[in-house]
Design a protein around this motif. Structure first.
Motif, PDB file in Angstrom:
ATOM      1  N   UNK A  93       0.845  -1.198   0.000  1.00 13.67           N
ATOM      2  CA  UNK A  93       0.000   0.000   0.000  1.00 13.67           C
ATOM      3  C   UNK A  93       0.883   1.251   0.000  1.00 13.67           C
ATOM      4  N   UNK A  94       0.444   2.270  -0.690  1.00 11.22           N
ATOM      5  CA  UNK A  94      -0.724   2.304  -1.585  1.00 11.22           C
ATOM      6  C   UNK A  94      -0.450   1.530  -2.867  1.00 11.22           C
ATOM      7  N   UNK A  95      -1.463   0.803  -3.322  1.00 11.17           N
ATOM      8  CA  UNK A  95      -1.257  -0.156  -4.411  1.00 11.17           C
ATOM      9  C   UNK A  95      -0.942   0.536  -5.742  1.00 11.17           C
ATOM     10  N   UNK A  96      -1.578   1.719  -5.992  1.00  6.76           N
ATOM     11  CA  UNK A  96      -1.328   2.411  -7.271  1.00  6.76           C
ATOM     12  C   UNK A  96       0.136   2.826  -7.387  1.00  6.76           C
ATOM     13  N   UNK A  97       0.649   3.377  -6.277  1.00  7.84           N
ATOM     14  CA  UNK A  97       2.049   3.815  -6.268  1.00  7.84           C
ATOM     15  C   UNK A  97       2.981   2.615  -6.422  1.00  7.84           C
ATOM     16  N   UNK A  98       2.604   1.491  -5.765  1.00  9.11           N
ATOM     17  CA  UNK A  98       3.410   0.273  -5.862  1.00  9.11           C
ATOM     18  C   UNK A  98       3.474  -0.207  -7.309  1.00  9.11           C
ATOM     19  N   UNK A  99       2.322  -0.099  -8.009  1.00 10.34           N
ATOM     20  CA  UNK A  99       2.280  -0.545  -9.403  1.00 10.34           C
ATOM     21  C   UNK A  99       3.195   0.319 -10.274  1.00 10.34           C
ATOM     22  N   UNK A 155       5.867   1.982  -9.367  1.00 11.33           N
ATOM     23  CA  UNK A 155       7.277   1.688  -9.080  1.00 11.33           C
ATOM     24  C   UNK A 155       7.677   0.340  -9.688  1.00 11.33           C
ATOM     25  N   UNK A 156       6.787  -0.633  -9.522  1.00 10.02           N
ATOM     26  CA  UNK A 156       7.099  -1.984 -10.012  1.00 10.02           C
ATOM     27  C   UNK A 156       7.319  -1.998 -11.512  1.00 10.02           C
ATOM     28  N   UNK A 209      12.117   0.644   0.276  1.00  8.62           N
ATOM     29  CA  UNK A 209      12.942   1.863   0.271  1.00  8.62           C
ATOM     30  C   UNK A 209      12.197   3.041  -0.342  1.00  8.62           C
ATOM     31  N   UNK A 210      11.171   2.746  -1.140  1.00  9.31           N
ATOM     32  CA  UNK A 210      10.350   3.820  -1.722  1.00  9.31           C
ATOM     33  C   UNK A 210       9.273   4.274  -0.753  1.00  9.31           C
ATOM     34  N   UNK A 211       9.269   3.702   0.439  1.00 12.28           N
ATOM     35  CA  UNK A 211       8.319   4.139   1.456  1.00 12.28           C
ATOM     36  C   UNK A 211       6.993   3.413   1.438  1.00 12.28           C
ATOM     37  N   UNK A 212       6.918   2.302   0.706  1.00 12.06           N
ATOM     38  CA  UNK A 212       5.658   1.548   0.646  1.00 12.06           C
ATOM     39  C   UNK A 212       5.638   0.497   1.740  1.00 12.06           C
ATOM     40  N   UNK A 213       4.414   0.158   2.175  1.00  9.69           N
ATOM     41  CA  UNK A 213       4.286  -0.897   3.193  1.00  9.69           C
ATOM     42  C   UNK A 213       3.951  -2.204   2.484  1.00  9.69           C
TER      43      UNK A 213
END
Lengths: 287, 313
Positions: B242-248, B250-251, B285-289
């Motif tokens: 989370x947040x999933x949009x930001x994770x997507x 970055x991925x 490291x990008x601050x995602x949980x």
């Protein structure tokens, strides 16, 4: 075909119903062919006191004729001309229907056909094995007739004189054609209806009810006689008459067909029933 | 019609298949098409699972391969022979649907009958009874057998000819869990070595445990064929962050990640699962949980439902 024939022989031989049918055939023949007739002829009812002597003599003559017909020398006439052997028609019809129809009831057709024999070999072997058992049933009938007539001769203290060997051989042939036609009728019906129940039901209804009704209906026309000449019962009765005329006291109608023609007709029926069975097995899916 | 998912290899490299059908079709009247344009290929020596829901056309196909049913159109060759020909059947052992034998005969006598049909030697009867562990009850009448024993006798009859190809149609149907486990063990043993096994089943776990390759049939059509692992698709990693949009976002930019899809609040990354730790580190490291991260593999059930439009098995 030989492999299938050997497999079928094992199946029919080991099936208890086969031997139950053989026993029923033996008992029917002995009871209706000999025991009942002998009991009646040997123990006639006392004639009424006021019965004229001529009638009494006539009654005694009929009884003697009945007793004579049960002796070994008249065995073939009793078995075939008097219709005793026709009692076995229903039995072999059931035998044929069971041999073919049970494969559908138990769904063993798929198991057998996937082993290797091929449909033609499978059915040819089965028909041949049924044919062997039909011959055995004929021989059983002749043996039962011989044993029964021997017993009658013993009880009546009569001389034992057997029919000539060539007559016995002819009797085997007549028996095989008679039983073959009925047995393979049951076989073909079972293939047609893919089961035993309907085949046996319809076969017996035809053999016991329809054929007898046809023979006894007082219709005197050429087309009716022409139709009767084609029926199994008429042809088996005609073929049986080669061993003598039926006993008049049994009320069996005179045959319509020449024995030679009856033999050919029954042979054609056997071939036609086997061919129909083969055609059905080759054409249809095994589901 | 859905084009089948097929794992192809170069045609010239492929050995001749043991079973091959081309546009095999079976229709019952104008309305019912039990099998439609089926192109099946079973390679020598493999255990092939023929998977499909009940009524999908599996048994009809097997019956056509054995010559019990004639196809409406198309063709089939089994061990290079026309289906149902004695030359082909000599090398095929089959158990189609429920085992059917003569109830008044013992297990051994039933096999004697089958051995006579097939031309197998009498010594084979004892051998196959041993193989299916039925020797102790061989003298009992078939009608007294339990369902498991009947199935084993069916397999014994199929083995009489020491066949190159064994066709087994739902061999575990109706068995209790132990019976199923025993039967699967037996099939695995039979499939070892050069023998080819064509196993039809509607049980996903069964084909997964036993088979090298599968073909999936649905509504009479082959919708997939190949090795189970191949059919499941490319490897991937499932990430819940989370947040999933930001994770997507970055991925998508990470090296080695080919595709990112979001499903049910989780990411599915098409990537080598070996890179899971590296991807985790980047996301954290990008601050995602990151709450979950594991290799993602489509289950056979998911694949099956996808291929059969959710038909129940």
């Amino acid at each position: 075909m030989l492999a299938s024939f050997r497999a079928e022989l094992l199946k029919i031989r080991k099936r208890p119903a086969t031997w139950v049918l053989a026993l029923v055939w033996f008992v029917l023949l002995v009871l209706f062919g000999y025991v009942f007739t002998y009991t009646f002829a040997a123990n006639p009812p006392d004639p009424p006191k006021d019965q004229p002597a001529a009638v009494q003599q006539q009654q005694e003559a009929i009884n003697k004729q009945l007793l004579d017909s049960l002796l070994p020398e008249n065995m073939l006439k009793t078995l075939f001309a008097n219709g005793t052997f026709n009692l076995g028609a229903a039995i072999v019809l059931i035998l044929g229907a069971m041999a073919a129809g049970s494969e559908y009831g138990w769904t063993t057709l798929k198991t057998s056909l996937t082993q290797r024999p091929g449909r033609f070999g499978f059915l040819s072997g089965k028909a041949l094995a049924v044919g062997v058992f039909i011959v055995l049933f004929v021989l059983l009938g002749l043996a039962a007739g011989a044993a029964s007539s021997y017993d009658v001769a013993y009880l009546e203290d009569a001389t034992v004189k057997w029919p000539p060997l060539e007559e016995m051989a002819r009797a085997v042939g007549v028996g095989v054609l008679t039983f073959g036609a009925w047995g393979f009728l049951g076989f073909a019906l079972a293939m047609l209806f893919r089961g035993t129940a309907l085949a046996i039901g319809l076969g017996l209804a035809w053999a016991l009810a329809v054929e007898n009704t046809i023979a006894l209906l007082p219709i005197d026309s050429d087309w009716w006689k022409g139709f009767r000449r084609l029926t199994l019962g008429e042809n088996t009765a005609s073929l049986g008459s080669i061993f003598g005329d039926p006993n008049p006291s049994f009320g069996i109608p005179a045959p319509l067909v020449e024995p030679e023609r009856a033999a050919i007709t029954l042979g054609i029926y056997v071939a036609a029933f086997v061919a129909l069975s083969l055609f059905l097995l080759l054409r249809r899916d095994v589901t | 019609m859905v084009a089948p998912v097929r794992q192809e290899t170069a045609e010239k490299d492929r050995p001749s298949p043991l079973v091959e059908t081309r546009s095999l079709t079976k229709r019952y009247g104008p309305r019912i098409t039990a099998v439609r344009e089926l192109d099946l290929r079973v390679e020598r020596g493999e255990v092939y699972g023929f998977l499909g829901p009940n009524g999908a056309g599996k048994t009809t196909t097997l019956r056509m391969l054995l010559g019990l049913i004639r196809p409406t159109s198309g063709s089939a060759a089994v061990i290079g022979e026309k289906p149902g020909s004695p030359a082909g059947l000599e090398k095929i052992g089959a158990l189609v649907e429920s085992p059917a034998f003569y109830p008044y005969l013992s297990g051994r006598d039933n096999l004697r009958v089958m051995a006579r049909y097939s031309g197998a030697s009498r010594s084979r009867i004892g051998e196959v009874l041993e193989q299916v562990e039925l020797s102790g009850r061989a003298k009992d009448k078939f009608k007294k057998y339990s369902l498991g024993m009947k199935q084993r006798l069916g397999v014994a009859a199929a083995l009489l000819k020491d066949p190159e190809l064994l066709i087994l149609d739902e061999p575990t149907n109706g068995l209790d869990p132990k019976g199923m486990a025993d039967m699967r063990g037996l099939i695995r043993r039979l499939g070892k070595g050069e023998r080819t096994v064509l196993l039809s089943s509607h049980l996903l776990g069964e084909v997964e445990q036993i088979c090298d390759r599968i073909g999936v049939i649905s509504k009479g059509s082959l919708v997939a064929e190949g090795a189970i692992a191949e059919l499941r698709g490319r490897e991937g990693i499932m990430v819940r962050a989370t947040p999933v949009e930001e994770a997507a976002q970055i991925a998508e930019k990470l090296a080695g990640v080919e595709e990112v899809t979001v499903n049910d609040g989780a990411l599915r990354l098409t990537a080598d699962p070996e890179r899971a730790a590296e991807i985790n580190a980047k996301l954290v490291s990008a601050g995602l949980r990151v709450s979950e991260l594991r290799p993602a593999e489509q289950s056979l059930e998911e694949l099956f439902l996808e291929l059969t439009d959710g038909e129940t098995v």
